[in-house]
Design a protein around this motif. Structure first.
Motif, PDB file in Angstrom:
ATOM      1  N   GLU A 154       0.879  -1.338  -0.135  1.00  0.00           N
ATOM      2  CA  GLU A 154       0.087  -0.047   0.049  1.00  0.00           C
ATOM      3  C   GLU A 154       0.709   1.208  -0.025  1.00  0.00           C
ATOM      4  O   GLU A 154       0.610   2.356  -0.543  1.00  0.00           O
ATOM      5  CB  GLU A 154      -1.015   0.120   1.319  1.00  0.00           C
ATOM      6  N   GLN A 169       2.251   1.851  -3.394  1.00  0.00           N
ATOM      7  CA  GLN A 169       1.247   2.294  -4.343  1.00  0.00           C
ATOM      8  C   GLN A 169       0.993   3.803  -4.097  1.00  0.00           C
ATOM      9  O   GLN A 169       0.721   4.738  -5.027  1.00  0.00           O
ATOM     10  CB  GLN A 169      -0.226   1.741  -4.329  1.00  0.00           C
ATOM     11  N   ARG A 204       1.922   7.106  -7.036  1.00  0.00           N
ATOM     12  CA  ARG A 204       1.113   8.052  -7.379  1.00  0.00           C
ATOM     13  C   ARG A 204       1.411   9.457  -7.940  1.00  0.00           C
ATOM     14  O   ARG A 204       2.331   9.958  -7.274  1.00  0.00           O
ATOM     15  CB  ARG A 204      -0.198   8.305  -6.387  1.00  0.00           C
TER      16      ARG A 204
END
Length: 231
Positions: A134, A137, A141
């Motif tokens: 997580e 990710q 971004r």
């Protein structure tokens, strides 16, 4: 048997109505107390949960912290990495430092640790391992990646008032930060930077300067200016 007078009937009705009003008030009061108690319990519940979470995060911190400095130092970070089963040069450790907002390379303070691990909802090794995907990710971004890129280079300015980092360190950072997304470009850029670092021009003679090599234009202009003003 005598009939009840109108006056007595009226008094009874008034008394009954009054009793109902009292009962209604008492019921409302009881409901209010019950609601207040429920509200207080609801307020106390999350607070206790949060405090327990912070307590677990703190205990996790002190597993790796140095007793004298009350910080996780480079040795503690290496131990943490071994428990996470990742090398200390893994980009995810740099991402973790970014998430914590760490100011000094190689050191995690308690406040930084709390902020980062609360956001990741991790209070143990197993939970931190699960949080890594997580975190990756989040960092990759577009809205966050530029901030992470800038942070990575600032984080490596280990000395006060230092404005730039050495080329070998810059190459390693480029590999870490950009390598996952832009591997071919990073390899070429790293090779170019290392080449420029290894190939040094002899000053003031300039006898090893070759204008056909891939020098930056500003350096070509500088050498040309030096030659013109050699006298």
């Amino acid at each position: 048997m005598r009939r009840a007078s109108k006056k007595s009937l009226s008094s009874a009705a008034t008394a009954s109505a009054g009793a109902e009003q009292v009962n209604e008030k008492q019921n409302r009061k009881r409901k209010g107390v019950s609601t207040n108690l429920t509200s207080r319990k609801a307020q106390r519940g999350p607070t206790k949960a949060v405090s327990k979470e912070v307590e677990r995060i703190d205990q996790f911190f002190y597993t790796y912290a140095d007793n004298s400095s009350v910080m996780i130092d480079p040795e503690g970070i290496e131990t943490l990495c071994s428990h996470l089963e990742v090398p200390h040069t893994d980009v995810r450790i740099l991402m973790l430092a970014w998430k914590m907002g760490c100011e000094k390379q190689g050191y995690f303070t308690l406040d930084e640790w709390r902020a980062g691990l609360k956001a990741l909802r991790a209070d143990s090794i197993s939970k931190l391992k699960k949080a890594f995907p997580e975190l990756v990710q989040e960092v990759t971004r577009p809205s966050n990646f530029q901030d992470f890129y800038i942070y990575a280079f600032r984080y490596c300015l280990t000395e006060d008032k230092k404005k730039c980092i050495e080329i070998p360190v810059a190459c390693e950072l480029l590999n870490l930060v950009l390598g996952l997304q832009f591997r071919p470009q990073v390899d070429k850029l790293s090779n170019y930077l290392k080449y420029q670092n290894d190939y040094k021009i002899n000053f003031p003679s300039l006898d090893n300067y070759d204008s056909d090599l891939a020098w930056p234009l500003i350096l070509d202009n500088f050498v040309e200016w030096l030659r013109e003003n050699k006298s």
